[in-house]
Design an enzyme around this catalytic site. Structure first.
Site, PDB file in Angstrom:
ATOM      1  N   LEU A   1       8.032   1.599   5.662  1.00  0.00           N
ATOM      2  CA  LEU A   1       9.002   0.498   5.547  1.00  0.00           C
ATOM      3  C   LEU A   1      10.367   0.998   5.086  1.00  0.00           C
ATOM      4  O   LEU A   1      11.379   0.673   5.720  1.00  0.00           O
ATOM      5  CB  LEU A   1       8.464  -0.603   4.630  1.00  0.00           C
ATOM      6  CG  LEU A   1       9.375  -1.812   4.439  1.00  0.00           C
ATOM      7  CD1 LEU A   1       9.710  -2.498   5.756  1.00  0.00           C
ATOM      8  CD2 LEU A   1       8.729  -2.818   3.482  1.00  0.00           C
TER       9      LEU A   1
ATOM     10  N   THR B   1       0.845  -1.189   0.000  1.00  0.00           N
ATOM     11  CA  THR B   1       0.000   0.000   0.000  1.00  0.00           C
ATOM     12  C   THR B   1       0.890   1.252   0.000  1.00  0.00           C
ATOM     13  O   THR B   1       2.060   1.183   0.385  1.00  0.00           O
ATOM     14  CB  THR B   1      -0.958  -0.007   1.209  1.00  0.00           C
ATOM     15  OG1 THR B   1      -0.194  -0.099   2.405  1.00  0.00           O
ATOM     16  CG2 THR B   1      -1.942  -1.165   1.122  1.00  0.00           C
TER      17      THR B   1
ATOM     18  N   THR C   1       1.413   4.442   1.569  1.00  0.00           N
ATOM     19  CA  THR C   1       2.158   5.014   2.698  1.00  0.00           C
ATOM     20  C   THR C   1       3.155   4.005   3.248  1.00  0.00           C
ATOM     21  O   THR C   1       4.303   4.339   3.544  1.00  0.00           O
ATOM     22  CB  THR C   1       1.191   5.475   3.807  1.00  0.00           C
ATOM     23  OG1 THR C   1       0.305   6.449   3.251  1.00  0.00           O
ATOM     24  CG2 THR C   1       1.937   6.072   4.984  1.00  0.00           C
ATOM     25  N   CYS C   2       2.738   2.761   3.351  1.00  0.00           N
ATOM     26  CA  CYS C   2       3.586   1.711   3.904  1.00  0.00           C
ATOM     27  C   CYS C   2       4.820   1.478   3.033  1.00  0.00           C
ATOM     28  O   CYS C   2       5.929   1.310   3.530  1.00  0.00           O
ATOM     29  CB  CYS C   2       2.799   0.413   4.027  1.00  0.00           C
ATOM     30  SG  CYS C   2       1.217   0.594   4.871  1.00  0.00           S
ATOM     31  N   SER C   3       4.621   1.468   1.722  1.00  0.00           N
ATOM     32  CA  SER C   3       5.702   1.168   0.781  1.00  0.00           C
ATOM     33  C   SER C   3       6.578   2.369   0.472  1.00  0.00           C
ATOM     34  O   SER C   3       7.751   2.205   0.133  1.00  0.00           O
ATOM     35  CB  SER C   3       5.119   0.639  -0.535  1.00  0.00           C
ATOM     36  OG  SER C   3       4.436  -0.575  -0.326  1.00  0.00           O
TER      37      SER C   3
END
EC number: 1.11.1.27
Length: 182
Positions: free
Chosen positions: A61, A53, A55-57
């Site tokens: 992370l 997703t 924001t996560c990527s």
């Protein structure tokens, strides 16, 4: 989640590389427990709504991955990324992101996430049950510090990000170290 809270003992169903298997998919199932990941270590755990997703990527992370050395300088032994995704998805996401320092933990059934009070419904995005975004400093399986994004609720219309960022957690670690040194 309050400091002093002991993490729930859960079994995570993981896939680990085993070159003796051969072929294009040399992985086998290996169950890991909360103790396997957290006992005897001081770690940062961060959890997010889903692998792959935006924001996560894009931010979370990679930020933890690129800041690994800074966290190690603050006495962190490992950084774990958890999501309510299965091991296949988590492993492919780590591979796609070129992750070497952060280790992924698949909470495919959401059991750990539910037991720490962070399981939310994200049907508004077609995700089903997922983790609310948070981070924590865990020392030997016990919460030392907790960083939860505001607005915890089902089907939240936004994806808050900032409180659980690597910068926020690292700043806390540095200020905690300063306070202990004073």
């Amino acid at each position: 989640m309050n400091p002093g809270y002991k993490l729930p003992e859960v079994t995570f169903h993981t896939r680990v590389r085993d070159d003796s298997i051969g072929g294009p998919n040399p992985f086998k199932w290996e169950d890991k427990t909360t103790s396997d990941y957290f006992a005897g270590k001081r770690v940062v755990l961060f959890s997010l709504p889903g692998a792959f997703t935006p924001t996560c990527s894009t931010y979370q992370l990679p930020g933890y991955e690129n800041g690994f050395a800074d966290f190690a300088e603050q006495g962190i032994d490992a950084i774990y990324c958890m999501s309510v995704n299965d091991s296949f998805v988590m492993n492919k996401w780590a591979e796609a992101q070129g992750i070497n320092n952060v280790k992924v933990i698949p909470d495919g059934s959401g059991e750990f996430t539910r037991r720490v009070g962070m399981l939310v419904n994200k049907d508004n995005l077609g995700f089903g049950m997922r983790s609310w975004r948070y981070a924590a400093v865990i020392n030997d399986g016990v919460v030392e510090a907790w960083f939860e994004e505001p607005g915890l609720c089902d089907n939240h219309g936004e994806d808050p990000y900032g409180v659980s960022s690597p910068e926020t957690v690292l700043n806390w670690l540095k200020s905690d170290a300063s306070e202990k040194a004073a």
